[in-house]
Structure formats: C-alpha cells, structure tokens
Design a protein around this motif. Structure first.
Motif, short mmCIF file in Angstrom:
data_model
loop_
_atom_site.label_atom_id
_atom_site.label_comp_id
_atom_site.label_asym_id
_atom_site.label_seq_id
_atom_site.Cartn_x
_atom_site.Cartn_y
_atom_site.Cartn_z
N GLN A 58 30.95 44.11 23.68
CA GLN A 58 29.80 43.33 24.17
C GLN A 58 29.17 43.88 25.44
O GLN A 58 28.36 43.21 26.06
N ALA A 59 29.56 45.09 25.82
CA ALA A 59 29.03 45.64 27.08
C ALA A 59 27.51 45.65 27.08
O ALA A 59 26.87 45.47 28.12
N GLY A 60 26.92 45.86 25.91
CA GLY A 60 25.46 45.92 25.82
C GLY A 60 24.81 44.59 26.17
O GLY A 60 23.65 44.56 26.58
N ALA A 61 25.56 43.51 26.02
CA ALA A 61 24.99 42.19 26.28
C ALA A 61 25.24 41.74 27.72
O ALA A 61 24.80 40.66 28.12
N TYR A 62 25.95 42.57 28.50
CA TYR A 62 26.23 42.18 29.88
C TYR A 62 24.93 42.07 30.67
O TYR A 62 24.07 42.95 30.58
N ASP A 63 24.80 40.96 31.42
CA ASP A 63 23.56 40.69 32.15
C ASP A 63 23.89 40.64 33.64
O ASP A 63 24.53 39.70 34.10
N ARG A 64 23.49 41.67 34.37
CA ARG A 64 23.89 41.75 35.77
C ARG A 64 23.26 40.65 36.63
O ARG A 64 23.73 40.34 37.73
N GLY A 65 22.18 40.05 36.10
CA GLY A 65 21.56 38.95 36.84
C GLY A 65 22.40 37.68 36.78
O GLY A 65 22.23 36.78 37.59
N ARG A 66 23.29 37.63 35.81
CA ARG A 66 24.02 36.39 35.59
C ARG A 66 25.33 36.37 36.35
O ARG A 66 25.75 35.33 36.86
N ALA A 67 26.01 37.49 36.39
CA ALA A 67 27.29 37.55 37.10
C ALA A 67 27.59 39.00 37.42
O ALA A 67 27.06 39.90 36.78
N SER A 68 28.44 39.21 38.43
CA SER A 68 28.91 40.56 38.69
C SER A 68 29.78 40.95 37.50
O SER A 68 30.21 40.11 36.73
N VAL A 69 30.07 42.25 37.38
CA VAL A 69 30.93 42.71 36.29
C VAL A 69 32.29 42.02 36.41
O VAL A 69 32.85 41.54 35.42
N GLU A 70 32.77 41.95 37.64
CA GLU A 70 34.06 41.31 37.84
C GLU A 70 34.02 39.84 37.42
O GLU A 70 34.92 39.35 36.73
N GLY A 71 32.94 39.14 37.80
CA GLY A 71 32.79 37.73 37.44
C GLY A 71 32.71 37.57 35.92
O GLY A 71 33.29 36.64 35.35
N TRP A 72 32.01 38.49 35.28
CA TRP A 72 31.88 38.47 33.82
C TRP A 72 33.26 38.62 33.18
O TRP A 72 33.64 37.84 32.30
N LEU A 73 34.03 39.60 33.64
CA LEU A 73 35.37 39.83 33.08
C LEU A 73 36.29 38.64 33.37
O LEU A 73 37.07 38.23 32.51
N ILE A 74 36.18 38.07 34.56
CA ILE A 74 37.00 36.91 34.91
C ILE A 74 36.70 35.75 33.95
O ILE A 74 37.60 35.10 33.43
N ASN A 75 35.40 35.53 33.68
CA ASN A 75 35.04 34.43 32.78
C ASN A 75 35.54 34.67 31.36
O ASN A 75 36.04 33.76 30.71
N LEU A 76 35.40 35.93 30.90
CA LEU A 76 35.90 36.26 29.55
C LEU A 76 37.40 35.98 29.49
O LEU A 76 37.91 35.39 28.54
N CYS A 77 38.10 36.43 30.52
CA CYS A 77 39.55 36.33 30.54
C CYS A 77 40.00 34.88 30.63
O CYS A 77 40.88 34.44 29.89
N ARG A 78 39.37 34.12 31.51
CA ARG A 78 39.77 32.72 31.65
C ARG A 78 39.54 31.97 30.34
O ARG A 78 40.39 31.23 29.88
N SER A 79 38.37 32.20 29.72
CA SER A 79 38.09 31.38 28.55
C SER A 79 39.01 31.77 27.40
O SER A 79 39.47 30.90 26.66
N ARG A 80 39.35 33.06 27.26
CA ARG A 80 40.30 33.46 26.22
C ARG A 80 41.69 32.88 26.48
O ARG A 80 42.36 32.40 25.57
N ALA A 81 42.11 32.95 27.73
CA ALA A 81 43.46 32.47 28.06
C ALA A 81 43.55 30.96 27.86
O ALA A 81 44.54 30.45 27.34
N ILE A 82 42.49 30.24 28.25
CA ILE A 82 42.50 28.78 28.09
C ILE A 82 42.50 28.42 26.60
O ILE A 82 43.20 27.51 26.17
N ASP A 83 41.71 29.17 25.80
CA ASP A 83 41.71 28.92 24.35
C ASP A 83 43.13 29.08 23.79
O ASP A 83 43.58 28.29 22.98
N ARG A 84 43.77 30.15 24.23
CA ARG A 84 45.13 30.41 23.75
C ARG A 84 46.06 29.26 24.16
O ARG A 84 46.85 28.76 23.37
N LEU A 85 45.91 28.87 25.41
CA LEU A 85 46.74 27.79 25.94
C LEU A 85 46.57 26.51 25.11
O LEU A 85 47.53 25.86 24.74
N ARG A 86 45.31 26.20 24.83
CA ARG A 86 45.03 24.96 24.09
C ARG A 86 45.56 25.05 22.67
O ARG A 86 46.04 24.09 22.11
N SER A 87 45.47 26.25 22.10
CA SER A 87 45.87 26.38 20.70
C SER A 87 47.38 26.25 20.54
O SER A 87 47.86 25.87 19.50
#
Lengths: 191, 285
Positions: free
Chosen positions: A63-92
């Motif tokens: 999804q690198a092509g869809a990264y939008d630098r106006g929305r979040a820093s790269v680090e912030g983007w990766l943090i959000n991806l990681c948190r949401s995946r980890a939380i999904d796993r946790l819930r499942s």
C-alpha cells in the motif's frame, strides 16, 4: 561528525511504492524496534507480535502507493497500521481479560540490543524522554485510562469494568488525559 | 449538533469509545465538513499516535525480516507472472494465483463500478416511462448534489491536512537550534510592512513570513533576493494574501555564496533576472 545526508522516510516510501525491495528493507530497519514494541505491548506475546510486524511491513509494501504524507508522517502511518492489526488480532482471540490486567500492571519491557545507528538511537532516546515526560505530567488515573483505551482494544463497558469506575468517569479521564497530553506536547515542542 | 457540544466528544471519538448515538452524531457532523472539528480530530489522532514512542524499543527476531523478504520476493514473482498472463499460455492453464495488491484493488473497483452501473440501469429501467420518472430525476439530482458535496469535503480535508503539516513544520523550524532569523523592514511607502525569515542552515531553506504587505497588483509581482557581496540572486516570486500576509518557503541553492542581506522588490509579473523595481523590504543577515 559530518552530517550524512539521510534519506527521508517519505522518499523511502516512494521507492517502496515503485517496487524497490531495498527501500522496504531500509524502512523495516528504521522502524522495526518501535513497531515491535507496540505490537508486543498490545499482544503480550512475542511470536504473535513478530507475525503482526511482518504483516505490517507486507501491508506497507502493498500500500505504499496510497500513503498520503498530508495525513500522517510515515512513522505515524506505520504506527496506525500496526496498532489496528494488533488490536484486531487481540479481539479475535478473545484474551482481553488476561491482557488488560497485564496492561494495568505495565510489565517491564526488555531494552533493544542496539543494532541501529547510535546517532539515530540517541535521537530516539531523546524523543522517548520527551513523550515519557509529557505522560508523567498526567495524573495516574488519566494516564492509565488513556493507555488502556489505546493499547487495550476494549469496549467502553469493558474498560469501565476493568478500571472499576463508572463509564462517565472513565470517559472524563480519557478526555482530560488526551487534552492534557496534547497541551503538554505542544508546550514541549514550543520550548 | 453544535461544535461546542461536540468538542467534549472528540477525544473519546478518536479512541473509538463513544456510545453508538454519540458516535453517529459526531460522524454526521464531520461529514458535514466542519473544518474546526476535523482539525480537532486530526490533532488528537496525532497526539495518540505519539503514545507508542514512550515504550522502550524491542528488537524482533532476525527471522521476521527473513520471512518478510521471502514473502515480498514471492509477491513480486506473482506480480510479474500475472503481468505476463494476458499472452497465450504456453502450457496448461495455471490455477488462478492470488492476485497482487494493486491489481486486486483495481479488479475490486472495476467490479464495484460495474455493479453500480447494473444497479443504476435496473433502477432506471423500472422507473422510466412510469409515474416514477419525476422521483428518479429528483433522486439523481440528490445523488449529484451529494457527490458534489463529498468532493468539496475531500478537498477541504486535503487542504486541512496540508495546513496541519505546514503548522507542524513551522513549529519545528522556529524551535530547532541552528536556525538564523533575519528581520526585514518595510521601506519608503511600505514602512508599515515587515517580514521575518527563518533560515534553516542545515537543510538550506528559508521560511519567510510577512505582514502588512498589500497584494502586488495587476501585472506585478513581488520578488525575493539573496544578496551576496558580489551578486543578487533571485529566490523566487510571490504575492501576498488580501490580508497582507505572506508565508513563503524557498530553497537556498548550493553555491549561493555568503548571503549578507536580503530584499523584496516589486517586479513585472513573472519576475526579473536582476532586480529592476523598488526595494520594499530589506534585511541584513
């Protein structure tokens, strides 16, 4: 020490978007310890956290092509991806009870073994002190409620039950905590 | 719901802990395109995403990277295979491979638009010629209005994001060490105008903010100059807002030499290779 010209994360992500595997490797090396710490904090299981870490970077590759630098820093983007995946796993896996109590105790994590560039590490340590300092300014109840909301993946009734407080109180603490953190970080940036 | 009533809900909204009704109210308000509340949401989200920076870093096993590398190599191979797929198969047809990311997204969006077209034609067929023609027209008009609104909102969001990013960069710039400040004073008739340049030497750029500088006027432009002991080098042209404010960022090209002063002149639209107009703002380094 002469300042090396360091390629920005944004530039690295554009190379990833163009299919450059070396760029992904560089992105991984830069952010792996932070994201590993985050996944581990949420999942409390090293092998599951490592699996999520691999998935996050694979997703970043796709999804690198869809990264939008106006929305979040790269680090912030990766943090959000990681948190949401980890939380999904946790819930499942429905192990929220155990994890939430572990979270409340805030287990001590192992420090990294320091494979990264020492300059970069020093900068990260500095930044960590900065955020830790801002968090320390919060009252303990606010910090606890905020961290439980961010890392715990709990519903609002579960979080109230966990903290043994009425829902309204919990929400007030989260609100106060987030507002205070924002102000404290703003002040620290400004000074 | 009014912004003031929503203010309190936004921090809870960003951690996904609102009641369903409250959550719907907040989402509906944001969908109306309120820029103030959208900026609040963005700011709180950003604050939240800083939380993990407080955790001590953790080193993953080297196996994670090894597995990732292998997975990406396979993904690339599959992508190349599916790119070759349209040519006639040399052997028996392969089992359908899992599609690569961008292609799958494309396939989905094509499928989605095909489905939309089918639904729309079915709807039209059942209505056209009947007494529902007027309703169809009204529905279509509403649909168009909604898409127009959606488009405007995305534009607003994009501009807000840019504003937030710029604000963050400005904060970083003015607070980072090694940044030099040059004050420019208004000259002649523009005595009231003033400007300040923040010079980030490590990244070789200037951020200029000006105030009380009226728009340059038709056929004219403002031009900023790097002045060294031997040359005047154009830093770029700009105009001011109706409010008299300017925010301009320019790169200092390598080999510019030692900059001793800076000036803003008025020039014909498009700018000049060397200053020809009046000096309006002047500052010494």
């Amino acid at each position: 020490m002469a300042a090396e010209s360091i390629e920005t994360d944004e530039a690295v992500v554009s190379r990833v978007a163009a299919g450059d595997q070396d760029a992904l490797s560089l992105l991984y090396d830069r952010h792996r310890t932070l994201l590993m710490a985050l996944a581990l904090r949420i999942l409390r299981d090293r092998s599951e956290a490592e699996e999520i870490l691999g998935d996050v970077f694979f997703q970043a590759w796709r999804q690198a092509g869809a990264y939008d630098r106006g929305r979040a820093s790269v680090e912030g983007w990766l943090i959000n991806l990681c948190r949401s995946r980890a939380i999904d796993r946790l819930r499942s896996r429905g192990r929220r009870e155990v994890l939430a109590s572990a979270l409340a105790r805030d287990a001590i994590a192992r420090p990294a073994d320091g494979a990264a560039n020492p300059m970069v590490q020093a900068a990260h340590q500095e930044r960590r002190r900065f955020i830790v300092g801002a968090l320390a300014e919060l009252g303990e109840p606010q910090r606890e409620a905020l961290e439980l909301a961010y890392y715990g993946g709990l519903s609002h009734s579960e979080i109230a039950e966990k903290l043994a407080e009425p829902l309204g109180t919990v929400k007030t603490r989260i609100r106060q905590g987030l507002i205070a953190l924002r102000e404290s970080l703003g002040r620290r940036f400004a000074s | 719901m009014k912004c003031d009533e929503l203010r309190d809900l936004i921090p809870i909204h960003v951690v996904d802990l609102l009641d369903p009704e409250e959550s719907m109210a907040v989402k509906a308000h944001l969908a109306e395109g309120c820029p103030r509340c959208a900026a609040e949401v963005a700011a709180f989200r950003e604050t939240l995403s800083l939380l993990p920076l407080a955790i001590p870093p953790e080193e993953p096993s080297p196996m994670v990277k090894a597995r990732l590398t292998a997975r990406i190599r396979k993904d690339k191979e599959r992508e190349q295979e599916s790119r070759r797929a349209p040519s006639p198969p040399r052997e028996a047809p392969r089992p359908v491979p899992a599609q690569a990311g961008p292609r799958r997204v494309l396939a989905w969006s094509l499928a989605a638009s095909a489905a939309a077209a089918i639904i729309s034609s079915v709807l039209t067929a059942s209505f056209v010629g009947g007494r529902h023609a007027a309703e169809t027209a009204a529905l279509q008009q509403r649909l168009e209005e909604q898409s127009g609104r959606l488009e405007r909102q995305s534009e607003e969001m994009a501009s807000l994001r840019t504003q937030i990013r710029d604000a963050r960069e400005s904060i970083q710039l003015v607070s980072s060490p090694g940044v030099a400040v040059i004050d420019l004073e208004g000259q002649g008739s523009l005595r009231k105008a003033s400007a300040r340049v923040f010079w980030d030497r490590s990244r070789s750029y200037w951020q200029l903010y000006a105030a009380n500088l009226p728009p340059a006027g038709p056929g004219k432009t403002y031009q900023l100059w790097f002045i060294t002991s031997t040359a005047k080098i154009s830093a770029g042209v700009f105009d001011s807002e109706a409010s008299g404010e300017v925010s301009l960022r320019v790169q200092v090209p390598p080999g510019t030499g030692t900059i001793v002063a800076t000036a803003v002149t008025d020039e014909p639209a498009g700018g000049s290779p060397q200053p020809t107009g009046t000096i309006l703002l002047l500052g010494k380094v």
